[in-house]
Write a protein that holds these residues in place. Structure first.
Motif, PDB file in Angstrom:
ATOM      1  N   MET A 119       0.828  -1.212   0.000  1.00 18.43           N
ATOM      2  CA  MET A 119       0.000   0.000   0.000  1.00 18.43           C
ATOM      3  C   MET A 119       0.858   1.257   0.000  1.00 18.43           C
ATOM      4  O   MET A 119       0.521   2.250  -0.647  1.00 18.43           O
ATOM      5  CB  MET A 119      -0.915  -0.001   1.231  1.00 18.43           C
ATOM      6  N   SER A 120       1.969   1.212   0.732  1.00 16.27           N
ATOM      7  CA  SER A 120       2.850   2.385   0.788  1.00 16.27           C
ATOM      8  C   SER A 120       3.423   2.720  -0.584  1.00 16.27           C
ATOM      9  O   SER A 120       3.821   3.856  -0.845  1.00 16.27           O
ATOM     10  CB  SER A 120       3.997   2.150   1.786  1.00 16.27           C
ATOM     11  N   LEU A 121       3.435   1.728  -1.482  1.00 19.31           N
ATOM     12  CA  LEU A 121       3.939   1.917  -2.853  1.00 19.31           C
ATOM     13  C   LEU A 121       2.811   2.209  -3.838  1.00 19.31           C
ATOM     14  O   LEU A 121       3.036   2.270  -5.053  1.00 19.31           O
ATOM     15  CB  LEU A 121       4.690   0.647  -3.296  1.00 19.31           C
ATOM     16  N   GLY A 122       1.595   2.353  -3.332  1.00 18.50           N
ATOM     17  CA  GLY A 122       0.462   2.661  -4.200  1.00 18.50           C
ATOM     18  C   GLY A 122      -0.170   1.455  -4.863  1.00 18.50           C
ATOM     19  O   GLY A 122      -0.958   1.594  -5.807  1.00 18.50           O
ATOM     20  N   GLU A 123       0.123   0.258  -4.353  1.00 18.00           N
ATOM     21  CA  GLU A 123      -0.360  -0.951  -5.031  1.00 18.00           C
ATOM     22  C   GLU A 123      -1.831  -1.255  -4.768  1.00 18.00           C
ATOM     23  O   GLU A 123      -2.412  -2.123  -5.435  1.00 18.00           O
ATOM     24  CB  GLU A 123       0.528  -2.145  -4.638  1.00 18.00           C
ATOM     25  N   MET A 124      -2.463  -0.558  -3.820  1.00 16.99           N
ATOM     26  CA  MET A 124      -3.894  -0.726  -3.576  1.00 16.99           C
ATOM     27  C   MET A 124      -4.672   0.513  -4.007  1.00 16.99           C
ATOM     28  O   MET A 124      -5.818   0.716  -3.599  1.00 16.99           O
ATOM     29  CB  MET A 124      -4.162  -1.023  -2.090  1.00 16.99           C
ATOM     30  N   TYR A 125      -4.051   1.322  -4.871  1.00 18.43           N
ATOM     31  CA  TYR A 125      -4.707   2.532  -5.361  1.00 18.43           C
ATOM     32  C   TYR A 125      -5.072   2.368  -6.823  1.00 18.43           C
ATOM     33  O   TYR A 125      -4.277   1.874  -7.627  1.00 18.43           O
ATOM     34  CB  TYR A 125      -3.781   3.745  -5.213  1.00 18.43           C
ATOM     35  N   THR A 126      -6.290   2.780  -7.157  1.00 16.69           N
ATOM     36  CA  THR A 126      -6.689   2.857  -8.557  1.00 16.69           C
ATOM     37  C   THR A 126      -7.682   4.000  -8.724  1.00 16.69           C
ATOM     38  O   THR A 126      -8.519   4.227  -7.853  1.00 16.69           O
ATOM     39  CB  THR A 126      -7.322   1.547  -9.066  1.00 16.69           C
ATOM     40  N   ASP A 127      -7.554   4.709  -9.836  1.00 13.13           N
ATOM     41  CA  ASP A 127      -8.532   5.757 -10.144  1.00 13.13           C
ATOM     42  C   ASP A 127      -9.227   5.427 -11.467  1.00 13.13           C
ATOM     43  O   ASP A 127      -9.691   6.307 -12.188  1.00 13.13           O
ATOM     44  CB  ASP A 127      -7.868   7.135 -10.204  1.00 13.13           C
ATOM     45  N   SER A 128      -9.312   4.120 -11.774  1.00 13.00           N
ATOM     46  CA  SER A 128      -9.843   3.677 -13.065  1.00 13.00           C
ATOM     47  C   SER A 128     -11.326   3.991 -13.255  1.00 13.00           C
ATOM     48  O   SER A 128     -11.793   4.164 -14.384  1.00 13.00           O
ATOM     49  CB  SER A 128      -9.647   2.165 -13.219  1.00 13.00           C
ATOM     50  N   GLY A 129     -12.086   4.021 -12.156  1.00 16.00           N
ATOM     51  CA  GLY A 129     -13.537   4.184 -12.268  1.00 16.00           C
ATOM     52  C   GLY A 129     -14.251   2.919 -12.732  1.00 16.00           C
ATOM     53  O   GLY A 129     -15.467   2.931 -12.961  1.00 16.00           O
ATOM     54  N   ASP A 130     -13.506   1.814 -12.861  1.00 20.38           N
ATOM     55  CA  ASP A 130     -14.095   0.571 -13.379  1.00 20.38           C
ATOM     56  C   ASP A 130     -15.232   0.058 -12.491  1.00 20.38           C
ATOM     57  O   ASP A 130     -16.250  -0.441 -12.993  1.00 20.38           O
ATOM     58  CB  ASP A 130     -13.032  -0.522 -13.515  1.00 20.38           C
ATOM     59  N   LEU A 131     -15.064   0.137 -11.169  1.00 20.56           N
ATOM     60  CA  LEU A 131     -16.097  -0.407 -10.273  1.00 20.56           C
ATOM     61  C   LEU A 131     -17.395   0.381 -10.438  1.00 20.56           C
ATOM     62  O   LEU A 131     -18.475  -0.203 -10.580  1.00 20.56           O
ATOM     63  CB  LEU A 131     -15.612  -0.371  -8.817  1.00 20.56           C
TER      64      LEU A 131
END
Length: 291
Positions: free
Chosen positions: A257-269
């Motif tokens: 998470m600290s590396l941004g691996e649980m971040y997305t701004d795709s809007g897919d959901l």
């Protein structure tokens, strides 16, 4: 709307169960749904509602082929068994799906599985690769973290007065299990998703410091944020009674998470479910009812 037969693995677990319910809500006939799990007694109520219920143990290759017989589409809910057994279990499910003639496999993966550096991320990446190797038409549902991973900790957080983690300023696009299940149901019940890779998460991301602030606002109690080195978090989780392997995996997840691996701004959901996903504030309002 499909009239094809849809099999859901892990229907005895939370995400699988919610997906079956979401399929039923979307109007998929109960007779077209096959709910599977190891302990079918836990889903007897689904059988009472007309859903086909079959026993499926990820360790039993022959039993999986029988469980998937006649299915057109399959949701592989990633196994929560010891991490070291995960990929082998997933491969058996994919092999059984191939043997049963399944035409589409949707897999619940993790955000950025192709580049994730975590232990969990590696298991998802290997499963995704195997799905491609077997040549099964697939859909990758790359789910970020669950909001429930935090709301379920609220009693301890309120007791201790702190959100403890090792995610630094990493942003987390957490969403509710029900919203991820709804997305899976859409993919299983509608056309046009074959080959898609969906990066799924909430519209509003947050850091663990922001999580502490949100809990403070929702509960009326001041909650601090304590950011630890990954090794220290591992020890804290283990001393709280978590099995050593799980403590290590969760501490490692925070590192990711600290590396941004649980971040997305795709809007897919949001696009899949046709509405904004449940927010952190909404989840906290439900988990912390005001008296």
């Amino acid at each position: 709307m499909t009239t094809m037969s849809i099999v859901v693995t892990g229907a005895t677990g939370q995400l699988g169960r919610l997906t079956v319910e979401a399929l039923l809500r979307r109007g998929v006939p109960a007779a077209d749904i096959i709910a599977t799990g190891r302990d079918v007694v836990r889903i007897k109520d689904l059988a009472d509602r007309g859903v086909t219920v079959r026993r499926a143990d990820f360790a039993d290759a022959d039993g999986l082929v029988e469980a998937f017989a006649g299915a057109d589409r399959l949701l592989l809910v990633s196994a929560s068994v010891p991490v070291g057994e995960r990929v082998a279990n997933h491969r058996r499910v994919i092999d059984a799906a191939v043997s049963a003639g399944v035409s589409l496999v949707a897999y619940t993966s993790t955000t950025h599985a192709d580049t994730a550096t975590t232990v969990l991320g590696a298991t998802h990446r290997e499963t995704e690769e195997y799905l491609r190797e077997r040549g099964v038409p697939g859909v990758l549902l790359r789910n970020s973290w669950y909001l429930e991973n935090y709301t379920s900790q609220l009693p301890q957080i309120l007791r201790s007065g702190a959100v403890v983690g090792a995610a630094r300023e990493g942003r987390i696009s957490a969403a509710s299990r029900a919203d991820y299940a709804e997305a899976a149901a859409v993919v299983l019940a509608t056309e046009g998703h074959t080959g898609a890779v969906y990066e799924l998460g909430g519209d509003e991301s947050f850091t663990l410091a922001e999580l502490a602030t949100a809990i403070s606002a929702a509960s009326g109690k001041r909650i601090a944020h304590s950011d630890l080195p990954v090794t220290d978090l591992d020890q804290v989780l283990a001393s709280a009674g978590l099995p050593a392997e799980l403590a290590g995996v969760l501490a490692d997840a925070d590192r990711g998470m600290s590396l941004g691996e649980m971040y997305t701004d795709s809007g897919d959901l949001r696009r899949l479910i046709g509405r904004p996903p449940v927010t952190l504030a909404e989840a906290l309002a439900v988990a912390l009812p005001r008296h």
